[in-house]
Design a protein around this motif. Sequence first.
Motif, PDB file in Angstrom:
ATOM      1  N   THR A  15       1.492  -3.680  -3.357  1.00 44.21           N
ATOM      2  CA  THR A  15       0.180  -3.057  -3.220  1.00 44.21           C
ATOM      3  C   THR A  15      -0.204  -2.212  -4.431  1.00 44.21           C
ATOM      4  OG1 THR A  15       0.996  -1.022  -2.215  1.00 44.21           O
ATOM      5  CG2 THR A  15       0.582  -2.897  -0.731  1.00 44.21           C
ATOM      6  N   LEU A  16       0.801  -1.647  -5.140  1.00 46.68           N
ATOM      7  CA  LEU A  16       0.608  -0.642  -6.192  1.00 46.68           C
ATOM      8  C   LEU A  16      -0.049   0.629  -5.657  1.00 46.68           C
ATOM      9  CD1 LEU A  16      -0.333  -2.865  -9.265  1.00 46.68           C
ATOM     10  CD2 LEU A  16       1.915  -2.040  -8.535  1.00 46.68           C
ATOM     11  N   ASP A  17      -0.037   0.774  -4.336  1.00 39.00           N
ATOM     12  CA  ASP A  17      -0.443   2.010  -3.663  1.00 39.00           C
ATOM     13  C   ASP A  17       0.828   2.799  -3.389  1.00 39.00           C
ATOM     14  OD1 ASP A  17      -1.297   4.033  -1.988  1.00 39.00           O
ATOM     15  OD2 ASP A  17      -2.059   2.694  -0.412  1.00 39.00           O
ATOM     16  N   ARG A  18       1.018   3.928  -4.062  1.00 39.67           N
ATOM     17  CA  ARG A  18       2.280   4.658  -3.976  1.00 39.67           C
ATOM     18  C   ARG A  18       2.551   5.175  -2.554  1.00 39.67           C
ATOM     19  NH1 ARG A  18       3.931   5.013  -9.248  1.00 39.67           N
ATOM     20  NH2 ARG A  18       2.306   5.068 -10.849  1.00 39.67           N
ATOM     21  N   ARG A  19       1.529   5.343  -1.760  1.00 41.54           N
ATOM     22  CA  ARG A  19       1.729   5.795  -0.387  1.00 41.54           C
ATOM     23  C   ARG A  19       2.131   4.660   0.548  1.00 41.54           C
ATOM     24  NH1 ARG A  19      -3.254  10.077   0.786  1.00 41.54           N
ATOM     25  NH2 ARG A  19      -2.719  11.571  -0.891  1.00 41.54           N
ATOM     26  N   ASN A  20       1.888   3.443   0.129  1.00 41.21           N
ATOM     27  CA  ASN A  20       2.201   2.269   0.951  1.00 41.21           C
ATOM     28  C   ASN A  20       2.562   1.126   0.001  1.00 41.21           C
ATOM     29  OD1 ASN A  20       2.368   0.475   3.158  1.00 41.21           O
ATOM     30  ND2 ASN A  20       0.201  -0.086   2.950  1.00 41.21           N
ATOM     31  N   PHE A  33     -10.560  -4.761   1.463  1.00 40.80           N
ATOM     32  CA  PHE A  33      -9.362  -4.709   2.294  1.00 40.80           C
ATOM     33  C   PHE A  33      -9.634  -3.822   3.502  1.00 40.80           C
ATOM     34  CE2 PHE A  33      -7.379  -5.667  -1.906  1.00 40.80           C
ATOM     35  CZ  PHE A  33      -6.856  -6.913  -1.568  1.00 40.80           C
ATOM     36  N   LEU A  34      -9.289  -4.347   4.651  1.00 38.13           N
ATOM     37  CA  LEU A  34      -9.477  -3.617   5.910  1.00 38.13           C
ATOM     38  C   LEU A  34      -8.186  -2.946   6.355  1.00 38.13           C
ATOM     39  CD1 LEU A  34     -11.213  -2.985   8.468  1.00 38.13           C
ATOM     40  CD2 LEU A  34     -10.355  -5.175   9.400  1.00 38.13           C
ATOM     41  N   ALA A  35      -7.075  -3.676   6.253  1.00 41.85           N
ATOM     42  CA  ALA A  35      -5.783  -3.151   6.685  1.00 41.85           C
ATOM     43  C   ALA A  35      -4.688  -3.781   5.837  1.00 41.85           C
ATOM     44  CB  ALA A  35      -5.548  -3.446   8.165  1.00 41.85           C
ATOM     45  N   VAL A  36      -3.644  -3.005   5.567  1.00 43.45           N
ATOM     46  CA  VAL A  36      -2.509  -3.461   4.770  1.00 43.45           C
ATOM     47  C   VAL A  36      -1.253  -2.944   5.451  1.00 43.45           C
ATOM     48  CG1 VAL A  36      -1.401  -3.446   2.505  1.00 43.45           C
ATOM     49  CG2 VAL A  36      -3.903  -3.276   2.662  1.00 43.45           C
ATOM     50  N   GLY A  37      -0.390  -3.854   5.923  1.00 39.35           N
ATOM     51  CA  GLY A  37       0.801  -3.390   6.627  1.00 39.35           C
ATOM     52  C   GLY A  37       1.606  -4.522   7.190  1.00 39.35           C
ATOM     53  N   THR A  38       2.116  -4.324   8.408  1.00 37.18           N
ATOM     54  CA  THR A  38       2.866  -5.375   9.077  1.00 37.18           C
ATOM     55  C   THR A  38       1.896  -6.423   9.618  1.00 37.18           C
ATOM     56  OG1 THR A  38       2.775  -4.333  11.256  1.00 37.18           O
ATOM     57  CG2 THR A  38       4.583  -3.673   9.783  1.00 37.18           C
ATOM     58  N   GLU A  39       2.452  -7.585   9.959  1.00 35.38           N
ATOM     59  CA  GLU A  39       1.587  -8.631  10.516  1.00 35.38           C
ATOM     60  C   GLU A  39       0.946  -8.163  11.818  1.00 35.38           C
ATOM     61  OE1 GLU A  39       1.861 -13.237  12.121  1.00 35.38           O
ATOM     62  OE2 GLU A  39       3.273 -12.537  10.582  1.00 35.38           O
ATOM     63  N   ALA A  40       1.693  -7.440  12.650  1.00 32.98           N
ATOM     64  CA  ALA A  40       1.143  -6.967  13.922  1.00 32.98           C
ATOM     65  C   ALA A  40      -0.011  -5.997  13.683  1.00 32.98           C
ATOM     66  CB  ALA A  40       2.244  -6.296  14.741  1.00 32.98           C
ATOM     67  N   GLU A  41       0.159  -5.092  12.716  1.00 31.65           N
ATOM     68  CA  GLU A  41      -0.906  -4.122  12.419  1.00 31.65           C
ATOM     69  C   GLU A  41      -2.157  -4.813  11.908  1.00 31.65           C
ATOM     70  OE1 GLU A  41       1.901  -0.309  11.103  1.00 31.65           O
ATOM     71  OE2 GLU A  41       1.301  -1.828   9.618  1.00 31.65           O
ATOM     72  N   LYS A 496      -5.298  -2.012  -1.065  1.00 33.34           N
ATOM     73  CA  LYS A 496      -5.461  -0.742  -0.357  1.00 33.34           C
ATOM     74  C   LYS A 496      -6.766  -0.782   0.426  1.00 33.34           C
ATOM     75  CE  LYS A 496      -5.488   4.226  -1.468  1.00 33.34           C
ATOM     76  NZ  LYS A 496      -5.430   5.213  -2.581  1.00 33.34           N
ATOM     77  N   ALA A 497      -6.753  -0.257   1.619  1.00 31.66           N
ATOM     78  CA  ALA A 497      -7.954  -0.271   2.455  1.00 31.66           C
ATOM     79  C   ALA A 497      -9.131   0.346   1.715  1.00 31.66           C
ATOM     80  CB  ALA A 497      -7.687   0.488   3.755  1.00 31.66           C
ATOM     81  N   GLU A 498     -10.279  -0.311   1.826  1.00 35.52           N
ATOM     82  CA  GLU A 498     -11.561   0.067   1.244  1.00 35.52           C
ATOM     83  C   GLU A 498     -11.736  -0.411  -0.207  1.00 35.52           C
ATOM     84  OE1 GLU A 498     -13.989   1.168   3.114  1.00 35.52           O
ATOM     85  OE2 GLU A 498     -12.598   1.231   4.795  1.00 35.52           O
TER      86      GLU A 498
END
Length: 616
Positions: A15-20, A33-41, A496-498
């Motif tokens: 992601t190059l997003d240090r928080r995620n 981007f709306l959401a970035v995470g696990t497949e379930a999320e 990253k979202a947004e």
Amino acid sequence: MTANDLIIVNARVTTLDRRNPSAEAVAIRDGRFLAVGTEAEVRAAAPDAGIIDAKGRRLIPGLIDSHTHVIRGGLNYNMELRWDGVPSLSDAMTMLKRQVDRTPAPQWVRVVGGFTEHQFAEKRLPTLEEINALAPDTPVFILHLYDRALLNAAALRVVGYTKDTPNPPGGEIVRDGDGNPTGLLLAQPNATILYSTLTKGPKLDPEYQINSSRHFMRELNSLGVTSVIDAGGGFQNYPDDYEIIEKLHTDGQLTVRISYNLFTQKPKEELADFSSWVKQISPGQGDDIYRHNGAGEMLVYSAADFEDFRVERPDMPPDMESDLEPVIRLLAENRWPWRLHATYDETIDRALNVFEQVNRDVPLQGINWFFDHAETISDRNIDRIAALGGGIAVQHRMAFQGEYFVERYGAKAAERSPPIRRIMEAGVPVGAGTDATRVASYNPWVSLSWLVTSKTVGGLPLYPQHNRLDRETALRLWTEANTWFSNEEGRKGQIKAEQLADLAVLSGDYFSVPESDIVHLRSVLTILGGKVVHGDGEYEQLAPDLPAATPDWSPVATFGGYHKTKEARTKLMMNCGCSNFCAVHGHDHAAVLGTQLPVSDSRTFWGALGCGCWAV
């Protein structure tokens, strides 16, 4: 399925997003981007979205080239035979011969930048005799970096160079013992003789320029590029030469985001150009796809040095400062960002004297101005740039010219050319790009390979470990960091979202492939603003159709763009009619080049081209 919702699952997301920093899936809605995470999320965020399975591949933010010439390059792409990445001169000559045979009069065969003799197994350029033997009647123009051009006899006749044609300032028309031009043009160090000669060739008609620009953008998409900053260019007049790209924007056919700088074209009239332009357009004017970015890379002609490391460093003329000061003052007063081409520390030093003078009256902080190139910049001038709030955009020109730099200045001087780590440690914004297409290749993976390995395309290591970058840092210079140079920080460059939903799914894992394989990476799926703009293999059907390359003799129709090793070999073998194949060198056969050359003596013939392995 919601029309504007898309999910990519089963990915290794950087992601190059240090928080995620990592994820396994992303969701996209309305181009962001709306959401970035696990497949379930991600599935929970967009339960009705369409789904693409990345099948465990590496997913990165779309690459951003902070210095390229995509507008000019697009107008010409379909006319140019690309030697980018071609591994041997014999392969290149095979391509040249095939293109000569299919190019109709009065068109030229043009090889315009993107390669160096050092990439070839033979470590040399073709001779004029070899080019003339392959092409006795069709004009051939070969531009090698910005140091020389090779013209065959047919091209010399067309451009009209004779024994009475004088050498231009800073350039040389090389002549034989009788004073007749041989076909070799040299920058000494001014490259005007090279590109002014190129402009004498036919141009594509506007409908072909539209097609050409679309093919060039798709080629960039296939390498994972989703954004560029266009640095203008010689013989690229505003607004006339922007009509094609603006039509593509109006028609919704841009597949690369473009921020463009305005490059003055008239020596001694530069201030008049910028005085007119600041009244017509403002930085940031446009939208997320096509927007104005400021001035440069040419601000005044007296401040433009050259990057031909085969010749001595040029001294800028005494009127440099008096020419540059009113332009910088005008730009600063109007809050126009600017970029300035500067290869050498001596040029940068004098330019900074001007910038500091203007800064005393009009503070430069917050304008996001920067130098391009800066191969020999000193620590002192790095710190001066930091104090004024400027940046430095670096390009991989040393990957193509490092051997020449070492030959002239020595390996020790080459260890910090440019000193990227020192620049970053000083807190100066640094971004990466290519300076394509007339010098280096537009392929971002060549640049990323150079940043990580320090090696030229010819294999010469340049930098000690402390001036090399780890893979993540190098990738940041090609994504997140480059947004500073177009005043788009926080809007793109990360998963990253947004942020704008620009991404590439790679053919191999950038973070684990051997260093030698970085240069061979491509994108199998490229998405711009949530829309697929390139797909390869199983994703090919997801990409929009692209009309065939036109005109029908276009080199792109036969060879494509950047050399694809296996595919290119197969295509050459299928079309040349030879029954044998050299497994060692991967070349086709001499016979395809015709009876103009002594192909009956394979060792003599291929020895002349650097290879004696043939069985004709």
